[in-house]
Design an enzyme around this catalytic site. Structure first.
Site, short mmCIF file in Angstrom:
data_model
loop_
_atom_site.label_atom_id
_atom_site.label_comp_id
_atom_site.label_asym_id
_atom_site.label_seq_id
_atom_site.Cartn_x
_atom_site.Cartn_y
_atom_site.Cartn_z
N HIS A 48 3.77 88.14 4.99
CA HIS A 48 5.03 88.40 5.69
C HIS A 48 5.71 87.12 6.20
O HIS A 48 6.60 87.20 7.03
CB HIS A 48 4.79 89.32 6.89
CG HIS A 48 4.84 90.78 6.57
ND1 HIS A 48 3.95 91.39 5.74
CD2 HIS A 48 5.69 91.76 6.97
CE1 HIS A 48 4.23 92.69 5.65
NE2 HIS A 48 5.28 92.93 6.39
N GLU B 169 12.51 98.42 -3.70
CA GLU B 169 13.30 97.19 -3.71
C GLU B 169 13.95 96.93 -5.05
O GLU B 169 15.12 96.54 -5.13
CB GLU B 169 12.43 96.00 -3.29
CG GLU B 169 12.08 95.95 -1.81
CD GLU B 169 10.93 96.88 -1.41
OE1 GLU B 169 10.35 97.52 -2.32
OE2 GLU B 169 10.62 96.97 -0.22
#
Ligand code: TPP
Ligand code: MG
Lengths: 332, 330
Positions: free
Chosen positions: B128, B59
């Protein structure tokens, strides 16, 4: 890739326990897939089916005092480590009898008893933790090893590099266990890693590293014993690349557009459970009756876990904000 | 034309790719896998792997590379699967994307668009389920946009790409399957300014993203009780549309702010402060907030539901303001 010849079969009782452990993971997860369609298990569910030899063989080589750090695909590690199937299943249901009180679910199994420091749903998120657990053992003069599991995909993350360097630099007792199943979701190894020889990459940190046939539980156990012995003796971190394959989709949402059925079928020919069972049959220490008995025993354990989970209770909503900070009575 | 939020985003990407050769999409599993929420499904076949660029799990690396590519003359759309994984790229987003223009004395702007999914409600547990739009809205140099409707999902991407500076688009995971009508020739939509989604006179429900739909439902319930609620969709969280916020509050004299993010230090705190700073004497009651309960999102359905703002919480908060009581929930 050709691996060294598979190690000889261990004594019958140990061979049986390896077979049983793999079978338990397989049947447990098949049940989980069913329960997912029944919506008893919700959220994300990542199955380990096909990779059972890795957790089973490597954890067999650890001692009780060692620590384990895993990923979101960690049912195999948890069961192999001895977290009871009952509390794992209850966790998947979200019941408060679960190994994380139901707060975590499938991706976040935790168990203090077995030094199981979790499922982690952030790819590579567990690697620095493992380094820290090993640092603590080192500073306390304890000969614990920390086994850290992560996928091939995690090796592209910065945290992988940082953790490998720290562990090697400080000579810490970490066993890096890479589960190379050739894919990170839909991204194949070749399109994610500039150097696909993952063990070779690990050696660049100055640590011993070698690839292992991850479908052969005996090879996994043998390699891990060797590595653990060296780590425990102060040899610093080691890296094992377990070459394996997941037979199922990445998660329950994956349409599998990125790999062929033929490829999956080819790998299924090396099913780790069948491989071991065949070796045992050839050696005359397993027959149909023995296999049936084992299946029955495992089925009972799985059924029992489902019953335990079904009978479990929901944590009262009033307790929602617990565990954000430690409860006063348990805080030191 | 019947469509879904997911398809609207996909159409927006397609259109941008056709309109401007410098545009490309980059992120994890955007190509061969078809996107983790199937947004980019089929785009690899249409545009090829150079422009629908699968990245490794990295990322920080690929977001930073997006910033570099933007500096170098491209118009990247970086997809970070979810806001949860964007934390690995925070340094690049905050220290580079948001700051280069200023540090370079105006020499280097960063025309980058980052898209990411956000929010809870799918039982995928704490790591999440974050809603941290408010965090990003704290950072000068970024534009933070939360398209809630199909029109916005379809139209805001192009406007974001035309902006000379970094824009982050937050797509709530529960919206991808939302269905509705969109004109065949749906065009760009401004990324500036809030929109009133329902007119009302008694109380303002101020929110964004998934909150818009919860607020609209709450407004229905309130209407049955004879309470007329106005729903303001903020759309942009940085900059905030102060004028629209103050206007609705001056009209209804009461405000409920709804945010899935946590209350302490959240975007709801900022909105509440602006209301009290700018419309204090127009208020008939202190602003109320309905926010995520301050706990990492738990996995079980009943606890997750309790942790996130729900329609009855909004209704209750609004009632509280009208009956003159304190309106804070959670
Ligand atoms: C930092 C981060 N980025 C993206 C994801 C989404 N994601 C979950 S699993 C996964 C693939 C990981 O592949 P690998 O490390 O090879 O492990 P495997 O799933 O194959 O066991 C991705 C991209 C995530 N959980 N965390
Ligand atoms: Mg993998």
């Amino acid at each position: 890739m050709t691996f060294p010849p598979s190690p000889p079969l261990p004594d019958p009782s140990h061979a049986h326990s390896l077979l049983r452990s793999m079978l338990l993971v397989r049947r447990f997860e098949e049940k989980c897939a069913e329960l997912y369609t029944e919506q008893k298990i919700r959220g994300f569910l990542h199955l380990y089916i096909g990779e059972e030899a890795v957790a089973t063989g490597s954890i067999a080589a650890l001692e009780r005092r060692d620590s384990v750090v895993a990923t979101y695909r960690e049912h195999g590690q948890a069961l192999a480590r001895g977290v009871p199937a009952t509390t794992v299943m209850a966790e998947m249901f979200g019941k408060q009898e679960g190994c994380a009180r139901g707060r975590g679910g499938s991706m976040h199994l935790f168990d203090a008893e077995t030094r199981f420091y979790g499922g982690n749903a952030i790819v590579a998120g567990g690697l620095p933790l493992a380094v820290g657990l090993a640092l603590a053992a080192h500073m306390q003069g304890e000969d614990r090893v920390t086994a850290c599991y992560f996928g091939d995909g995690a090796m592209a993350e910065g945290e992988f590099h940082e953790s490998m360097n720290l562990a090697a630099l400080w000579n810490l007792p970490v066993l890096f266990c890479c589960e190379n199943n050739l894919y990170a979701m839909g991204t194949a190894l070749e399109v994610a890693q500039a150097e696909t020889d993952l063990a070779l990459r690990a050696t660049s940190y100055g640590m011993p590293a070698w690839p292992v046939d991850g479908m052969d539980v005996l090879a996994v156990e043998h390699a891990t014993r060797r590595a653990v012995q060296s780590v425990r003796a102060g040899g610093g971190p080691h890296f094992l690349e377990f070459r394996t394959y997941r037979f199922r989709p990445h998660s329950m949402f994956d349409p599998e557009l990125y790999r062929s059925r033929d490829e999956v079928a080819e790998w299924k020919k090396r099913d780790p459970i069948v491989l071991l069972a065949n070796r045992m049959r050839e050696a005359g220490i397993l027959d149909d009756a023995g296999m049936d008995a084992l299946e029955a025993e495992v089925a009972e354990e799985v059924d029992n876990s489902v019953r335990f989970a079904e009978e479990g209770s929901w944590e009262p909503v009033e307790e929602l904000t617990r565990f954000v900070h430690s409860d006063p009575e348990v805080a030191e | 034309m019947k469509t879904t939020y997911r398809e609207a985003v996909r159409e927006a990407i397609r259109e941008a790719m056709h309109r401007d050769e410098r545009v490309f999409l980059m992120g994890e599993d955007v190509g061969r896998y078809g996107g983790c929420y199937a947004v980019s499904k089929g785009l690899l076949e249409e545009f090829g792997p150079e422009r629908i660029r699968d990245t490794p799990l990295a990322e920080s690396g690929f977001t930073g590379a997006g910033i570099g590519a933007a500096l170098g003359g491209m118009r990247p759309i970086v997809e970070i699967m979810t806001v949860n994984f964007s934390f690995l790229a925070l340094d690049q987003i905050v220290n580079n994307a948001a700051t280069l223009l200023h540090m370079s004395g105006g020499a280097f702007n960063v025309p980058l668009v980052i898209r990411m999914a956000t929010g809870g409600g799918r039982q995928v547990a704490a790591q999440h389920s974050r809603s941290l739009e408010g965090w990003y809205a704290h950072i000068p140099g970024l534009r933070i946009v939360a398209p809630a409707t199909l029109d916005d999902a379809r139209g805001m991407l192009w406007s974001a790409l035309e902006d000379p500076d970094p824009v982050i688009l937050f797509e709530h995971v529960l919206l991808y399957n939302m269905e509705g009508e969109l004109p065949e020739q749906a065009g760009p939509v401004s990324i500036e300014g809030a929109a009133v989604r329902r007119e009302g006179t008694d109380v303002s429900l101020i929110t964004f993203g998934i909150g818009v739909f919860k607020a609209l439902e709450a407004a229905e319930v309130l209407a049955e009780e004879g309470v007329s609620a106005e729903v303001l969709d903020l759309r942009s969280l940085r900059p905030l549309d102060d004028r629209a916020i103050l206007e609705t509050v001056r009209k209804t004299h009461r405000a409920v702010i709804i945010d899935e993010g946590w209350r302490s230090g959240g975007i709801s705190a900022e909105i509440s402060a602006r209301i009290t700073e700018g419309a204090f004497y127009d208020l008939d009651a202190p602003p109320a907030r309905v926010c995520g309960v301050e706990v990492p999102t738990p996995y079980p359905e009943h606890l997750e539901r309790a942790a996130l703002p729900q329609v009855p919480d909004i209704v209750e908060a609004a009632r509280g303001l009208l009956s003159g009581g304190e309106g804070d929930v959670a």
